[in-house]
Design a protein around this motif. Sequence first.
Motif, PDB file in Angstrom:
ATOM      1  N   LEU A 132      -0.677  29.730  49.674  1.00 48.77           N
ATOM      2  CA  LEU A 132      -1.091  30.770  49.041  1.00 48.77           C
ATOM      3  C   LEU A 132      -2.103  30.569  47.962  1.00 48.77           C
ATOM      4  O   LEU A 132      -3.168  31.535  47.683  1.00 48.77           O
ATOM      5  CB  LEU A 132      -0.051  31.740  48.444  1.00 48.77           C
ATOM      6  N   LEU A 133      -1.914  29.477  47.277  1.00 49.76           N
ATOM      7  CA  LEU A 133      -3.240  29.030  46.238  1.00 49.76           C
ATOM      8  C   LEU A 133      -4.451  29.068  46.831  1.00 49.76           C
ATOM      9  O   LEU A 133      -5.460  29.276  46.310  1.00 49.76           O
ATOM     10  CB  LEU A 133      -2.805  27.869  45.717  1.00 49.76           C
ATOM     11  N   GLY A 134      -4.670  28.715  48.155  1.00 50.53           N
ATOM     12  CA  GLY A 134      -5.883  28.668  48.754  1.00 50.53           C
ATOM     13  C   GLY A 134      -6.402  29.435  49.516  1.00 50.53           C
ATOM     14  O   GLY A 134      -7.562  30.049  49.860  1.00 50.53           O
ATOM     15  N   LEU A 135      -5.360  30.284  50.247  1.00 50.01           N
ATOM     16  CA  LEU A 135      -5.523  31.491  51.047  1.00 50.01           C
ATOM     17  C   LEU A 135      -6.148  32.734  50.228  1.00 50.01           C
ATOM     18  O   LEU A 135      -7.181  33.174  50.786  1.00 50.01           O
ATOM     19  CB  LEU A 135      -4.234  32.057  51.412  1.00 50.01           C
ATOM     20  N   ALA A 136      -5.653  33.150  48.929  1.00 44.96           N
ATOM     21  CA  ALA A 136      -6.212  34.142  48.278  1.00 44.96           C
ATOM     22  C   ALA A 136      -7.725  33.865  47.982  1.00 44.96           C
ATOM     23  O   ALA A 136      -8.417  34.867  48.344  1.00 44.96           O
ATOM     24  CB  ALA A 136      -5.519  34.263  47.144  1.00 44.96           C
TER      25      ALA A 136
ATOM     26  N   VAL B  31      -9.738  34.306  51.474  1.00 46.74           N
ATOM     27  CA  VAL B  31      -9.871  35.874  51.857  1.00 46.74           C
ATOM     28  C   VAL B  31     -10.757  36.627  50.832  1.00 46.74           C
ATOM     29  O   VAL B  31     -11.575  37.450  51.471  1.00 46.74           O
ATOM     30  CB  VAL B  31      -8.361  36.354  51.686  1.00 46.74           C
ATOM     31  N   GLY B  32     -10.625  36.199  49.731  1.00 41.50           N
ATOM     32  CA  GLY B  32     -11.803  36.732  48.638  1.00 41.50           C
ATOM     33  C   GLY B  32     -13.144  36.660  49.056  1.00 41.50           C
ATOM     34  O   GLY B  32     -14.028  37.347  48.658  1.00 41.50           O
ATOM     35  N   SER B  33     -13.449  35.266  49.503  1.00 34.39           N
ATOM     36  CA  SER B  33     -14.723  34.738  49.382  1.00 34.39           C
ATOM     37  C   SER B  33     -15.339  35.447  50.807  1.00 34.39           C
ATOM     38  O   SER B  33     -16.290  35.939  50.714  1.00 34.39           O
ATOM     39  CB  SER B  33     -14.651  33.294  49.742  1.00 34.39           C
TER      40      SER B  33
ATOM     41  N   PHE C  85      -5.317  35.210  40.524  1.00 37.10           N
ATOM     42  CA  PHE C  85      -4.269  35.773  39.970  1.00 37.10           C
ATOM     43  C   PHE C  85      -3.432  36.138  41.264  1.00 37.10           C
ATOM     44  O   PHE C  85      -2.223  36.116  41.145  1.00 37.10           O
ATOM     45  CB  PHE C  85      -4.412  36.774  39.144  1.00 37.10           C
ATOM     46  N   ALA C  86      -3.954  36.608  42.145  1.00 40.21           N
ATOM     47  CA  ALA C  86      -3.079  36.862  43.674  1.00 40.21           C
ATOM     48  C   ALA C  86      -2.738  35.626  43.883  1.00 40.21           C
ATOM     49  O   ALA C  86      -1.377  35.468  44.775  1.00 40.21           O
ATOM     50  CB  ALA C  86      -4.283  37.469  44.493  1.00 40.21           C
ATOM     51  N   GLY C  87      -3.505  34.628  44.168  1.00 36.32           N
ATOM     52  CA  GLY C  87      -2.877  33.353  44.719  1.00 36.32           C
ATOM     53  C   GLY C  87      -2.063  32.765  43.692  1.00 36.32           C
ATOM     54  O   GLY C  87      -0.789  32.532  44.412  1.00 36.32           O
ATOM     55  N   LEU C  88      -2.010  32.876  42.419  1.00 38.91           N
ATOM     56  CA  LEU C  88      -0.878  32.363  41.560  1.00 38.91           C
ATOM     57  C   LEU C  88       0.162  33.289  41.565  1.00 38.91           C
ATOM     58  O   LEU C  88       1.377  32.426  41.899  1.00 38.91           O
ATOM     59  CB  LEU C  88      -1.673  32.160  40.191  1.00 38.91           C
ATOM     60  N   GLY C  89       0.128  34.550  41.588  1.00 36.85           N
ATOM     61  CA  GLY C  89       1.350  35.197  41.593  1.00 36.85           C
ATOM     62  C   GLY C  89       2.094  35.043  43.086  1.00 36.85           C
ATOM     63  O   GLY C  89       3.376  34.932  42.880  1.00 36.85           O
TER      64      GLY C  89
END
Length: 244
Positions: free
Chosen positions: A70-74, A77-79, A27-31
């Motif tokens: 951002l789709l891949g960055l979130a 970072v989460g990983s 949701f962070a990446g999508l938002g």
Amino acid sequence: MDRRDDNPAPTRDGLVLGAHWGFLAFFAGLGGYYLLSLIFSAFLADGGSGTLSLPSLGPLVLLAFVPNILLGLAPAVGSWRLGRGLRADFGLVPTGRDVKVGLYCGLLALLTGYVLNLVLIQVYGTERLSQPLDEVFGGIASSLGWLVVAAVIVSVGAPLTEELLVRGALWNGLAHHRVPPWVILVLTGLVFALLHSEPARMVALFGQGIVIGLARLLTGRVAASLVAHAANNLPPALLLLGGS
């Protein structure tokens, strides 16, 4: 055998408010993607005039890809912060089997998209199914250098970020909470289609998303679906270059 090493973390690891961290990353990446897209759209509209000078069209190729990052960055970072790292959480380093399964699924995705688009042309006509790459990159058709950049983004950059989000973070989150694999396949295929914001092509994109997702389902690794996605996007990227 080694597939289990790339499965989502154990049930008590990486929870955020009781849910797998993959949902937060998704949701962070999508938002972030949609927010930046709206900001850039307003900026590029130039106060409503909608005019752009030709020299600015080349760099706009990179600018248009920034929200996609951002789709891949979130998920990345989460990983790193909440998971076990990109290699363990997603299986991003491709094996021989990843490449083989990915290529087969990529070719099948191309065939699926071709057949479904032929059906959609009969329903909507050719005007509503104009080529999306031509609309985005048509302004740089005279610049081979920028077309090469665009082709790399289409065939490598976009598949990487989209797969990390959809077949990575979202898939892992759903699998962590024991959602049946076939349900995950359908849900991620639907998200893949919606992500592209092309209503007229929704059915074809959904079909392609299902086939690309099969690579992840069969191997348990994002690397395989990344290869499938890249193989699916490569012919359009080459056609983009051919247009120069």
